[in-house]
Design a protein around this motif. Structure first.
Motif: not given
Length: 451
Positions: A185-192, A194-210
């Motif tokens: 939501x914070x990222x979306x507020x920033x994009x609003x 800046x007046x640019x579309x919401x960029x693609x985003x992903x959460x990741x972890x390299x640990x087992x289970x993700x």
């Protein structure tokens, strides 16, 4: 969708998937690169801690199909580094620049905020504005998501010391998801702002289970590259990455020229022998999967694959079921260094009439040719699907030996899906009836592989 190029054309024109990784020291870029590309020991910064040379190309001997550029992240008030990054991206995105020299993808990496912290600095925001302006494929990667999960579990444990482990784990993950939504939501507020579309985003972890999160990063990267870069760069991405099975399969089917082969529009149609076509199909599929090791290209493995599809041929004296004991005997001889290889026909039961048919029949859009080509494609993809999971073990790093290949081959051969798939193929392309159209072939191959 009709493939634009053969895999050899793609490798020649794109050569390597060129990716730019941006993020502060300690954000986990090296670990992420190792995980996605199936390599070990990558160090995306070769200078002093926290420094990097964006022009330097990192190419791994373990996986030759990608090249990495690295940039340190943007510190508060740091204008110099942003200008270096902006100029590099601009130079590598010029129209008319050969595809092999262009930036194909950009990861903007930042640690997943633990408690509502600031997501981006001014330099990050300016980069996102610039990337949107020139339509560079950019993905925001929130790294080390597991730390957020562990933080939430620790907070719950302090509040509820007697909570059972299963409930603690479930609630900790749920609280982490809620915290991440606030971050988004914070990222979306920033994009609003800046007046640019919401960029693609992903959460990741390299640990087992993700594992699913890393696979999601691969898929999102594929999608944005498809959208922003015309041509075959996304195919090279699919070849280079070693973390997402669906992306491998999609690219594998897309690059195959089986539509033209099976509908009679391929140059040389009616002159190319069926067996030669099968071997070309085999080689193209293997290249797409980007396994290490030579066993997948050996004549012995190709003989195993022929044995697997023999039962879809309509000749009455062809055996209808592969014999796993014969397969084991064959592979044992292959892997014994001092033992000569017995004739495949004798060991595997490849009948003379089947081999003669393969070696004398020219490509034709008749049911029995269609049937065999579809079966070979689907069976080989499914064997490699099994192999993909086996070779993800850290000690193997996607290196294939006969031991892993045998295990994968037998897993598919013994599965109930193999005979079910062959039954469907025979019913979809029955003898003596009208052949499938190009769209029908496409739908059936994808359905069989996905199913």
């Amino acid at each position: 969708m009709e493939p634009e190029s053969t895999i050899d054309d793609i490798i020649k024109s794109v050569q390597r998937f060129r990716i730019l990784s941006i993020g502060r020291s300690g954000v986990g870029k090296s670990s992420l690169v190792n995980c996605v590309f199936g390599i070990t020991g990558a160090r995306v910064s070769h200078l002093k801690p926290g420094e990097s040379d964006i022009e330097q190309e990192f190419i791994s001997q373990d996986n030759p199909f990608f090249v990495l550029h690295d940039s340190k992240g943007f510190e508060p008030g740091d204008i110099t580094n942003f200008e270096i990054v902006r100029e590099f991206i601009e130079q590598r995105s010029k129209q008319g620049l050969p595809l092999k020299d262009r930036i194909h993808g950009l990861w903007l990496c930042t640690k997943t905020p633990a408690a509502g912290g600031r997501v981006f600095e001014i330099g990050d925001e300016k980069l996102l504005e610039f990337a949107h302006k020139i339509q560079i494929p950019v993905v925001i990667v929130f790294t080390q998501y597991d730390r957020l999960v562990r933080t939430k579990k620790a907070e719950l444990k302090d509040e509820h010391p007697n909570m059972d482990p299963a409930t603690l784990d479930e609630r900790g993950k749920d609280e982490a998801r809620k915290a991440f939504e606030i971050c988004v939501q914070s990222l979306q507020h920033t994009m609003n702002r800046l007046k640019i579309p919401m960029p693609d985003y992903v959460k990741v972890s390299v640990r087992p289970g993700y594992k699913e999160d890393v696979s999601a990063l691969v898929e999102v990267t594929r999608d944005i590259v498809k959208e922003r870069l015309k041509g075959d760069a996304w195919i090279m991405w699919a070849i280079a990455q070693r973390a997402s099975l669906p992306v491998k399969i999609e690219a594998c089917i897309t690059i195959l020229d089986y539509r033209r082969v099976l509908t009679g529009t391929m140059p040389g149609f009616g002159q190319i022998l069926l067996r030669s076509c099968l071997m070309e199909v085999h080689n193209d599929i293997i290249k797409c999967w980007n396994f290490r090791g030579e066993v997948l290209n050996t004549e012995e493995f190709k003989q195993l694959m022929l044995h697997l599809v023999q039962d879809v041929h309509t000749k009455p004296d062809v055996s209808t079921s592969p014999n796993i004991d014969k397969i084991s005997q064959f592979v044992s001889l292959v892997t014994a260094a001092s033992a000569p290889i017995a004739p495949p026909v004798a060991i595997l039961g490849l009948t003379y009439i089947f081999l003669q048919w393969l070696s004398t029949t020219a490509l034709d859009n008749i049911p029995e040719v269609q049937r065999l080509l579809v079966a070979y494609i689907v069976d080989l993809v499914n064997v490699l699907r099994e192999l993909f999971d086996f070779t993800l073990k850290p000690t193997l790093a996607l290196t294939t030996t006969w031991e892993e290949l045998r295990e994968a081959f037998e897993a598919y051969e013994r599965s109930s899906s193999r005979q079910r798939i062959h039954n469907i193929i025979c019913s979809k392309v029955p003898q003596g009836e009208q052949t499938l159209t190009a769209n029908g072939l496409d739908e059936n191959v994808r359905a069989l592989v996905d199913g």
